[in-house]
Design an enzyme around this catalytic site. Structure first.
Site, PDB file in Angstrom:
ATOM      1  CD  GLU A   5      -2.450   1.846   0.349  1.00 33.61           C
ATOM      2  OE1 GLU A   5      -3.246   1.094  -0.228  1.00 33.61           O
ATOM      3  OE2 GLU A   5      -2.267   3.032   0.015  1.00 33.61           O
ATOM      4  CB  THR A  28     -10.958   5.273  -1.606  1.00 37.09           C
ATOM      5  OG1 THR A  28      -9.885   5.251  -2.543  1.00 37.09           O
ATOM      6  CG2 THR A  28     -11.838   6.481  -1.848  1.00 37.09           C
ATOM      7  CB  CYS A  29     -13.799   2.605   1.894  1.00 33.25           C
ATOM      8  SG  CYS A  29     -15.160   2.363   3.024  1.00 33.25           S
ATOM      9  CB  CYS A  73     -17.569   4.871   2.936  1.00 31.17           C
ATOM     10  SG  CYS A  73     -16.921   3.972   1.532  1.00 31.17           S
ATOM     11  CE  LYS A 113     -20.580   9.040   2.365  1.00 32.71           C
ATOM     12  NZ  LYS A 113     -20.814   8.462   1.058  1.00 32.71           N
ATOM     13  N   GLY A 123     -22.865  16.079 -10.325  1.00 32.09           N
ATOM     14  CA  GLY A 123     -24.245  15.740  -9.963  1.00 32.09           C
ATOM     15  C   GLY A 123     -24.377  14.331  -9.440  1.00 32.09           C
ATOM     16  CE1 TYR A 130     -20.968   7.893  -3.029  1.00 33.31           C
ATOM     17  CE2 TYR A 130     -21.000   7.263  -5.333  1.00 33.31           C
ATOM     18  CZ  TYR A 130     -20.428   7.189  -4.089  1.00 33.31           C
ATOM     19  OH  TYR A 130     -19.323   6.409  -3.890  1.00 33.31           O
ATOM     20  CD  GLU A 157     -22.933  10.602  -0.284  1.00 32.61           C
ATOM     21  OE1 GLU A 157     -23.609   9.580  -0.123  1.00 32.61           O
ATOM     22  OE2 GLU A 157     -21.698  10.570  -0.409  1.00 32.61           O
ATOM     23  CG  HIS A 164     -48.272   1.331  14.188  1.00 31.96           C
ATOM     24  ND1 HIS A 164     -48.393   2.242  13.163  1.00 31.96           N
ATOM     25  CD2 HIS A 164     -48.943   1.822  15.252  1.00 31.96           C
ATOM     26  CE1 HIS A 164     -49.114   3.257  13.597  1.00 31.96           C
ATOM     27  NE2 HIS A 164     -49.460   3.037  14.861  1.00 31.96           N
ATOM     28  CD  GLU A 209     -46.809   1.893  10.330  1.00 32.39           C
ATOM     29  OE1 GLU A 209     -47.753   1.104  10.476  1.00 32.39           O
ATOM     30  OE2 GLU A 209     -46.488   2.742  11.185  1.00 32.39           O
TER      31      GLU A 209
HETATM   32  C1  LIG Z   1     -15.815  10.707  -1.192  1.00 31.07           C
HETATM   33  C2  LIG Z   1     -16.170   9.261  -1.402  1.00 31.07           C
HETATM   34  C3  LIG Z   1     -17.247   8.731  -0.731  1.00 31.07           C
HETATM   35  C4  LIG Z   1     -17.584   7.396  -0.913  1.00 31.07           C
HETATM   36  N1  LIG Z   1     -18.662   6.901  -0.240  1.00 31.07           N
HETATM   37  C5  LIG Z   1     -19.006   5.601  -0.393  1.00 31.07           C
HETATM   38  C6  LIG Z   1     -20.104   5.057   0.322  1.00 31.07           C
HETATM   39  O1  LIG Z   1     -20.774   5.755   1.080  1.00 31.07           O
HETATM   40  N2  LIG Z   1     -20.390   3.750   0.159  1.00 31.07           N
HETATM   41  C7  LIG Z   1     -19.652   2.938  -0.683  1.00 31.07           C
HETATM   42  O2  LIG Z   1     -19.937   1.739  -0.779  1.00 31.07           O
HETATM   43  N3  LIG Z   1     -18.615   3.430  -1.390  1.00 31.07           N
HETATM   44  C8  LIG Z   1     -18.271   4.737  -1.264  1.00 31.07           C
HETATM   45  N4  LIG Z   1     -17.195   5.243  -1.954  1.00 31.07           N
HETATM   46  C9  LIG Z   1     -16.496   4.356  -2.904  1.00 31.07           C
HETATM   47  C10 LIG Z   1     -15.503   3.425  -2.191  1.00 31.07           C
HETATM   48  O3  LIG Z   1     -14.616   4.192  -1.401  1.00 31.07           O
HETATM   49  C11 LIG Z   1     -14.724   2.629  -3.226  1.00 31.07           C
HETATM   50  O4  LIG Z   1     -15.629   1.971  -4.085  1.00 31.07           O
HETATM   51  C12 LIG Z   1     -13.824   1.577  -2.563  1.00 31.07           C
HETATM   52  O5  LIG Z   1     -12.907   2.177  -1.686  1.00 31.07           O
HETATM   53  C13 LIG Z   1     -13.080   0.790  -3.639  1.00 31.07           C
HETATM   54  O6  LIG Z   1     -12.178  -0.105  -3.046  1.00 31.07           O
HETATM   55  P1  LIG Z   1     -10.877  -0.575  -3.833  1.00 31.07           P
HETATM   56  O7  LIG Z   1     -10.259  -1.645  -3.004  1.00 31.07           O
HETATM   57  O8  LIG Z   1     -11.209  -0.877  -5.237  1.00 31.07           O
HETATM   58  O9  LIG Z   1      -9.935   0.705  -3.900  1.00 31.07           O
HETATM   59  P2  LIG Z   1      -9.438   1.735  -2.805  1.00 31.07           P
HETATM   60  O10 LIG Z   1     -10.198   1.628  -1.543  1.00 31.07           O
HETATM   61  O11 LIG Z   1      -9.382   3.033  -3.494  1.00 31.07           O
HETATM   62  O12 LIG Z   1      -7.977   1.225  -2.468  1.00 31.07           O
HETATM   63  C14 LIG Z   1      -6.939   1.286  -3.395  1.00 31.07           C
HETATM   64  C15 LIG Z   1      -5.624   1.467  -2.645  1.00 31.07           C
HETATM   65  O13 LIG Z   1      -4.545   1.211  -3.528  1.00 31.07           O
HETATM   66  C16 LIG Z   1      -3.492   2.092  -3.211  1.00 31.07           C
HETATM   67  N5  LIG Z   1      -2.614   2.132  -4.385  1.00 31.07           N
HETATM   68  C17 LIG Z   1      -2.887   2.642  -5.608  1.00 31.07           C
HETATM   69  N6  LIG Z   1      -1.875   2.398  -6.458  1.00 31.07           N
HETATM   70  C18 LIG Z   1      -0.933   1.723  -5.750  1.00 31.07           C
HETATM   71  C19 LIG Z   1       0.337   1.166  -6.079  1.00 31.07           C
HETATM   72  N7  LIG Z   1       0.826   1.230  -7.312  1.00 31.07           N
HETATM   73  N8  LIG Z   1       1.031   0.555  -5.106  1.00 31.07           N
HETATM   74  C20 LIG Z   1       0.549   0.451  -3.844  1.00 31.07           C
HETATM   75  N9  LIG Z   1      -0.649   0.943  -3.491  1.00 31.07           N
HETATM   76  C21 LIG Z   1      -1.388   1.557  -4.435  1.00 31.07           C
HETATM   77  C22 LIG Z   1      -4.192   3.396  -2.882  1.00 31.07           C
HETATM   78  O14 LIG Z   1      -3.384   4.233  -2.085  1.00 31.07           O
HETATM   79  C23 LIG Z   1      -5.416   2.888  -2.134  1.00 31.07           C
HETATM   80  O15 LIG Z   1      -5.189   2.848  -0.746  1.00 31.07           O
HETATM   81  C24 LIG Z   1     -16.822   6.570  -1.789  1.00 31.07           C
HETATM   82  C25 LIG Z   1     -15.724   7.117  -2.473  1.00 31.07           C
HETATM   83  C26 LIG Z   1     -15.403   8.446  -2.283  1.00 31.07           C
HETATM   84  C27 LIG Z   1     -14.226   9.015  -3.029  1.00 31.07           C
END
Ligand SMILES: Cc1cc2nc3c(=O)[nH]c(=O)nc-3n(C[C@H](O)[C@H](O)[C@H](O)COP(=O)(O)OP(=O)(O)OC[C@H]3O[C@@H](n4cnc5c(N)ncnc54)[C@H](O)[C@@H]3O)c2cc1C
Length: 464
Positions: free
Chosen positions: A35, A42-43, A48, A51, A178, A180, A184, A439, A444
């Site tokens: 990582e 991201t999550c 998520c 947020k 536009g 989510y 949000e 209820h 409901e």
């Molecule tokens: C603002 C926002 C709000 C969101 N809200 C929601 C929600 O409410 N509910 C929901 O279900 N989803 C939500 N999502 C979407 C959700 O975060 C993603 O769908 C999810 O994190 C995808 O998981 P992933 O494992 O594919 O990638 P990620 O979680 O993005 O993980 C990828 C990881 O790879 C690492 N990386 C990248 N390239 C390299 C490399 N070459 N070497 C080593 N590491 C690397 C990155 O640093 C990152 O940590 C949201 C996204 C955002 C941006």
């Protein structure tokens, strides 16, 4: 297999990568996970989790207002952005440590570095300047907010990554997009007292959701005081001497704000990853092309989550990772199931939805029955808040199958999770009808709409 350093090397420690590494390691496989930023992805770090914490923060002013009708006098309320940011940071650091520990506790190795492919079996650990080999490789590098280099002044704008850690809460913000994420954040900033304008090029916010919900949410947001400009895009952003930003829109309208947040889509993280050298194909958007089992064009390399641009949601990335482990390590080929995914928009009011919108169902089914109700939820009676709750079931008139369930209002996301089970199980409207109501709840209403509000025949609405 022993000729390789690892049975599995995972690139990316987000939702998909961590799950795959943890489960494969627990099977006794030799697993490493690289990582480059922070474990949790991201999550956890900038999606998520933070947020939702900010959504909670932004809801308090309405709770304070609503309390009066219930007899409460709430003293002067003050908000401190820096406290929220610091507390958010503490919570995501806690989760980050758990994610890392879970992989290690299952016997996997975690590597804090960027990783890139050298060839089909060789990975370069960039920060440590060494290479390792693996039999199977999983790419789970996720995506990032799409940049907008064509916009003059784009360098003054921020993206969802930065928004969580702004040094100061802006007084006025323009959010472009536009989807989510844009919607949000518009609600979050408005709730925190920021003058908020949402600018979207389309004809209505939240495309792909049911039009009824989109329109009602739009109206409700405007009623709260969020300015929404449709058919609009920014054409230029320039920085003034006082640090504020002047934005000119295609409509000629001009805004002056403290921050411009661009939330105009997501781009897969595939640049300089060595994909060409390893024989891994990408599509035109740069997403990794996978087959139904998440296998790339190189047969020992797999990809899950946002980097494949299928459905960009955390539970989907996790599900794809679980299916990958079944397929690659348990001799049980398992295709991820992307059908009927329940989802929420943490707008205010919230959206919870699963299955087909009325418009999409009308394209695929000859006879639809639409059950729709709009009412003031009980919690808003004494508070005096005028917000309506909307619930809608889209039913196939021939088989009685419930095709779509859509809720706008408090706790809609929680309801969507349970509605998701009913649609996944293929339940009919008759099953809903014979379910006893709970209820007094808002939910409901979902089991007490006995008569269709209207029918849709061959795509045309028929009332009565
Ligand atoms: C603002 C926002 C709000 C969101 N809200 C929601 C929600 O409410 N509910 C929901 O279900 N989803 C939500 N999502 C979407 C959700 O975060 C993603 O769908 C999810 O994190 C995808 O998981 P992933 O494992 O594919 O990638 P990620 O979680 O993005 O993980 C990828 C990881 O790879 C690492 N990386 C990248 N390239 C390299 C490399 N070459 N070497 C080593 N590491 C690397 C990155 O640093 C990152 O940590 C949201 C996204 C955002 C941006």
């Amino acid at each position: 297999m022993a000729q390789y350093d690892y049975d599995l090397f995972v690139i990316g420690g987000g939702s998909g990568g961590v799950r795959a590494a943890r489960v494969a390691a627990a099977l006794g496989k030799r697993v490493a996970l690289a990582e480059e930023f922070r474990f949790g992805g991201t999550c956890v770090i900038r999606g998520c989790v933070p947020k939702k914490l900010y959504v909670y923060a932004s809801q308090f002013p309405e709770h304070f207002e609503d309390a009066a009708g219930y007899g409460w006098t709430v003293g002067e309320a003050k908000f401190d952005w820096k406290t929220l940011v610091a507390n958010k940071e503490r919570e995501i650091s806690r989760l980050e440590a758990i994610y890392k520990r879970n992989v290690e506790g299952s016997g996997g190795e975690t590597i804090h570095s960027r990783a890139e492919l050298v060839d089909r079996h060789t990975i370069r650990i960039v920060d440590k300047n060494r290479t390792v080999t693996a039999d199977q490789i999983l790419i789970a590098t996720g995506g990032r907010a799409a940049a907008h280099p064509a916009l003059p002044g784009h360098e003054h704008c921020i993206y969802s990554n930065e928004v969580f850690d702004l040094p100061e809460l802006p007084k006025a913000i323009m959010i472009e997009g536009g989807g989510y994420i844009a919607v949000e954040f518009a609600n979050i900033f408005h709730g925190l007292g920021v003058e908020t304008t949402l600018v979207y090029r389309g004809k209505e916010i939240l495309s792909r959701f049911d039009m009824d919900l989109r329109r009602t949410l739009h109206e409700t947001m405007e009623h709260k005081g969020i300015r929404i400009l449709l058919h609009s895009v920014s054409q230029e952003v320039s920085k003034r001497g006082d640090g504020r930003l002047d934005v000119t829109l295609n409509t000629g309208q001009k805004l002056t704000v403290d921050q411009v947040l661009l939330a105009i889509g997501r781009t897969p993280n595939t640049e300089n990853l060595g994909l060409e050298a390893a024989g891994v194909e990408m599509d035109k958007q740069g997403a990794i092309v996978v087959d139904r089992l998440s296998r790339t064009s190189a047969d020992n390399i797999w990809a899950v989550g946002d980097v494949t641009n299928r459905v960009q949601l955390t539970p989907v990335a996790i599900h794809e990772a679980m299916c990958f482990v079944e397929t690659a390590f348990k001799d049980n080929p398992t295709e991820p199931d992307h059908d009927c995914i329940p989802t929420a928009v943490f707008s205010q009011p919230e959206i919870g939805t699963v299955g087909l919108s009325e418009d999409d169902a009308a394209k695929r089914f000859k006879h639809l029955e639409i059950y729709r109700t709009s009412f003031r939820p009980m919690r808003h009676t004494l508070s005096g808040r005028q917000e309506k709750m909307l619930m809608k079931l889209v039913v196939d008139g021939d088989t009685r199958l419930v095709l779509g369930a859509h809720v706008l209002g408090p706790d809609a996301g929680e309801m969507a999770q349970l509605l998701g089970i009913t649609l996944k199980a293929g339940l009919t409207k008759d099953d809903f009808d014979r379910t006893m109501a709970v209820h007094p709840t808002a939910a409901e209403e979902l089991v007490t709409m006995y008569k269709p509000t209207y029918l849709v025949k061959d795509g045309v609405r028929v009332d009565g």
